[in-house]
Design a protein around this motif. Sequence first.
Motif, PDB file in Angstrom:
ATOM      1  N   GLN A  86       1.255  43.876   4.062  1.00 32.43           N
ATOM      2  CA  GLN A  86       2.412  43.003   3.904  1.00 32.43           C
ATOM      3  C   GLN A  86       1.968  41.550   3.747  1.00 32.43           C
ATOM      4  O   GLN A  86       2.517  40.807   2.922  1.00 32.43           O
ATOM      5  CB  GLN A  86       3.338  43.144   5.112  1.00 32.43           C
ATOM      6  N   ALA A  87       0.961  41.157   4.512  1.00 32.87           N
ATOM      7  CA  ALA A  87       0.444  39.792   4.410  1.00 32.87           C
ATOM      8  C   ALA A  87      -0.175  39.545   3.039  1.00 32.87           C
ATOM      9  O   ALA A  87       0.045  38.492   2.423  1.00 32.87           O
ATOM     10  CB  ALA A  87      -0.584  39.539   5.508  1.00 32.87           C
ATOM     11  N   ILE A  88      -0.939  40.510   2.528  1.00 34.65           N
ATOM     12  CA  ILE A  88      -1.591  40.346   1.226  1.00 34.65           C
ATOM     13  C   ILE A  88      -0.558  40.239   0.112  1.00 34.65           C
ATOM     14  O   ILE A  88      -0.690  39.416  -0.803  1.00 34.65           O
ATOM     15  CB  ILE A  88      -2.568  41.514   0.972  1.00 34.65           C
ATOM     16  N   VAL A  89       0.475  41.065   0.167  1.00 33.43           N
ATOM     17  CA  VAL A  89       1.527  40.998  -0.853  1.00 33.43           C
ATOM     18  C   VAL A  89       2.211  39.631  -0.820  1.00 33.43           C
ATOM     19  O   VAL A  89       2.462  39.020  -1.868  1.00 33.43           O
ATOM     20  CB  VAL A  89       2.559  42.128  -0.645  1.00 33.43           C
ATOM     21  N   TYR A  90       2.487  39.127   0.380  1.00 34.69           N
ATOM     22  CA  TYR A  90       3.142  37.820   0.488  1.00 34.69           C
ATOM     23  C   TYR A  90       2.230  36.719  -0.054  1.00 34.69           C
ATOM     24  O   TYR A  90       2.685  35.830  -0.788  1.00 34.69           O
ATOM     25  CB  TYR A  90       3.513  37.528   1.941  1.00 34.69           C
ATOM     26  N   ILE A  91       0.955  36.784   0.290  1.00 32.24           N
ATOM     27  CA  ILE A  91       0.003  35.789  -0.220  1.00 32.24           C
ATOM     28  C   ILE A  91      -0.068  35.856  -1.740  1.00 32.24           C
ATOM     29  O   ILE A  91      -0.077  34.826  -2.423  1.00 32.24           O
ATOM     30  CB  ILE A  91      -1.390  36.012   0.405  1.00 32.24           C
ATOM     31  N   HIS A  92      -0.127  37.069  -2.281  1.00 36.91           N
ATOM     32  CA  HIS A  92      -0.198  37.239  -3.731  1.00 36.91           C
ATOM     33  C   HIS A  92       1.006  36.595  -4.417  1.00 36.91           C
ATOM     34  O   HIS A  92       0.867  35.943  -5.460  1.00 36.91           O
ATOM     35  CB  HIS A  92      -0.257  38.727  -4.072  1.00 36.91           C
ATOM     36  N   TYR A 134      -8.054  30.083  -5.985  1.00 38.82           N
ATOM     37  CA  TYR A 134      -9.171  29.795  -6.883  1.00 38.82           C
ATOM     38  C   TYR A 134      -9.195  30.763  -8.062  1.00 38.82           C
ATOM     39  O   TYR A 134      -9.386  30.353  -9.224  1.00 38.82           O
ATOM     40  CB  TYR A 134     -10.476  29.868  -6.100  1.00 38.82           C
ATOM     41  N   LEU A 135      -9.000  32.074  -7.805  1.00 36.91           N
ATOM     42  CA  LEU A 135      -8.976  33.050  -8.892  1.00 36.91           C
ATOM     43  C   LEU A 135      -7.838  32.753  -9.864  1.00 36.91           C
ATOM     44  O   LEU A 135      -7.993  32.895 -11.084  1.00 36.91           O
ATOM     45  CB  LEU A 135      -8.835  34.466  -8.335  1.00 36.91           C
ATOM     46  N   TRP A 136      -6.700  32.321  -9.337  1.00 32.97           N
ATOM     47  CA  TRP A 136      -5.580  31.955 -10.205  1.00 32.97           C
ATOM     48  C   TRP A 136      -5.955  30.749 -11.068  1.00 32.97           C
ATOM     49  O   TRP A 136      -5.676  30.732 -12.274  1.00 32.97           O
ATOM     50  CB  TRP A 136      -4.346  31.636  -9.357  1.00 32.97           C
ATOM     51  N   ALA A 137      -6.595  29.756 -10.473  1.00 32.16           N
ATOM     52  CA  ALA A 137      -7.006  28.573 -11.224  1.00 32.16           C
ATOM     53  C   ALA A 137      -8.006  28.945 -12.320  1.00 32.16           C
ATOM     54  O   ALA A 137      -7.923  28.436 -13.448  1.00 32.16           O
ATOM     55  CB  ALA A 137      -7.621  27.539 -10.278  1.00 32.16           C
ATOM     56  N   CYS A 138      -8.942  29.847 -12.008  1.00 34.71           N
ATOM     57  CA  CYS A 138      -9.903  30.305 -13.022  1.00 34.71           C
ATOM     58  C   CYS A 138      -9.181  30.938 -14.200  1.00 34.71           C
ATOM     59  O   CYS A 138      -9.506  30.673 -15.363  1.00 34.71           O
ATOM     60  CB  CYS A 138     -10.870  31.317 -12.412  1.00 34.71           C
ATOM     61  N   ARG A 139      -8.212  31.789 -13.896  1.00 33.96           N
ATOM     62  CA  ARG A 139      -7.479  32.450 -14.975  1.00 33.96           C
ATOM     63  C   ARG A 139      -6.738  31.438 -15.841  1.00 33.96           C
ATOM     64  O   ARG A 139      -6.739  31.531 -17.069  1.00 33.96           O
ATOM     65  CB  ARG A 139      -6.490  33.464 -14.399  1.00 33.96           C
ATOM     66  N   GLU A 140      -6.111  30.452 -15.209  1.00 33.65           N
ATOM     67  CA  GLU A 140      -5.381  29.449 -15.978  1.00 33.65           C
ATOM     68  C   GLU A 140      -6.329  28.620 -16.848  1.00 33.65           C
ATOM     69  O   GLU A 140      -5.996  28.273 -17.984  1.00 33.65           O
ATOM     70  CB  GLU A 140      -4.600  28.534 -15.032  1.00 33.65           C
ATOM     71  N   LEU A 141      -7.501  28.311 -16.334  1.00 35.12           N
ATOM     72  CA  LEU A 141      -8.475  27.545 -17.109  1.00 35.12           C
ATOM     73  C   LEU A 141      -9.021  28.352 -18.281  1.00 35.12           C
ATOM     74  O   LEU A 141      -9.268  27.808 -19.363  1.00 35.12           O
ATOM     75  CB  LEU A 141      -9.631  27.096 -16.209  1.00 35.12           C
ATOM     76  N   LEU A 142      -9.205  29.660 -18.068  1.00 35.08           N
ATOM     77  CA  LEU A 142      -9.811  30.502 -19.096  1.00 35.08           C
ATOM     78  C   LEU A 142      -8.807  31.020 -20.116  1.00 35.08           C
ATOM     79  O   LEU A 142      -9.149  31.217 -21.280  1.00 35.08           O
ATOM     80  CB  LEU A 142     -10.519  31.696 -18.446  1.00 35.08           C
TER      81      LEU A 142
END
Length: 290
Positions: A190-196, A240-248
């Motif tokens: 539940q925590a991971i889904v909320y964070i996502h 950070y992974l989200w930022a990488c995707r947006e940059l790429l």
Amino acid sequence: MWYNGYISVGYPNSGFGVLIMRVAFDQIEIEVNYLGYVAPKPGWFIAAHSHQQYEMHFITKGKGINKFESGQIEFYKNVVYMAPPGEVHEQFSDLQDPMEIFFMPFSIMGLKKDLPRIYAPFPLIQNELQTIRQLQENLGALNIFHVQMRLIELIWKIISPSLEQEKTEEHRGSPHTASVYTSSQQIVEQAIVYIHNHKLENPGIEEIAAVCHISSRQLSRVFTQAMHSTIHAFIQHERYLWACRELLQTHKPIEEISEELHLGSKQYFSSWFKSFSLKSPMVYRNDNYG
């Protein structure tokens, strides 16, 4: 994801997505051999074949057919299919709406009996797998380790109900142990889904704990035991992974990405990003796309 013991990783030089990772938790070990990919081209097919291992299929676009000895099933976007060891199967992509598949053979050691075939909808996989694919092509080994752990987490999330059933049977006569195990797993998921879903807002542990209906101290303890990471570190890595995707994958200005992450100035975003990649966002983007 519940693991302890050890994690071992290999990086053979065999092209995109190849990895060997073994994760041990309780009395069970999961070993992932590689991540494969089939692009969505009209009418492609994979001839009848089988594996000594399990094989997980993630359908992320289009539709098609999976045939096996006892019949066939439809494949469509956001469906997950797990073929058990020894099953002969073949796939056919639709001509009008071509299918995209990620597939991953993996082994499970320590089971009392083989897991059954799994065929079920599993949303939120397309962005995750596309991000992992992009990052594996562009990031160094340290960050590849983190995204590959996400693949293990995906497999765990899919097979855990079957593993839970086996664990419950093993601990029959000790309902307290099984109950605590299931409850803790549900809290972490539940925590991971909320964070996502809320990573851009950089949620605090108190906010996440309130959603999970437990104290922040209890959430911190359960999450760290399960993920071998503090909840703060996990959130920042998701961001950070989200930022990488947006940059790429986009042409957004760096200032816009920083604003979406609520990081304030471009300078602060650059400093934050370099703490993960050792490169500024601009250098990272230019290195990958010239």
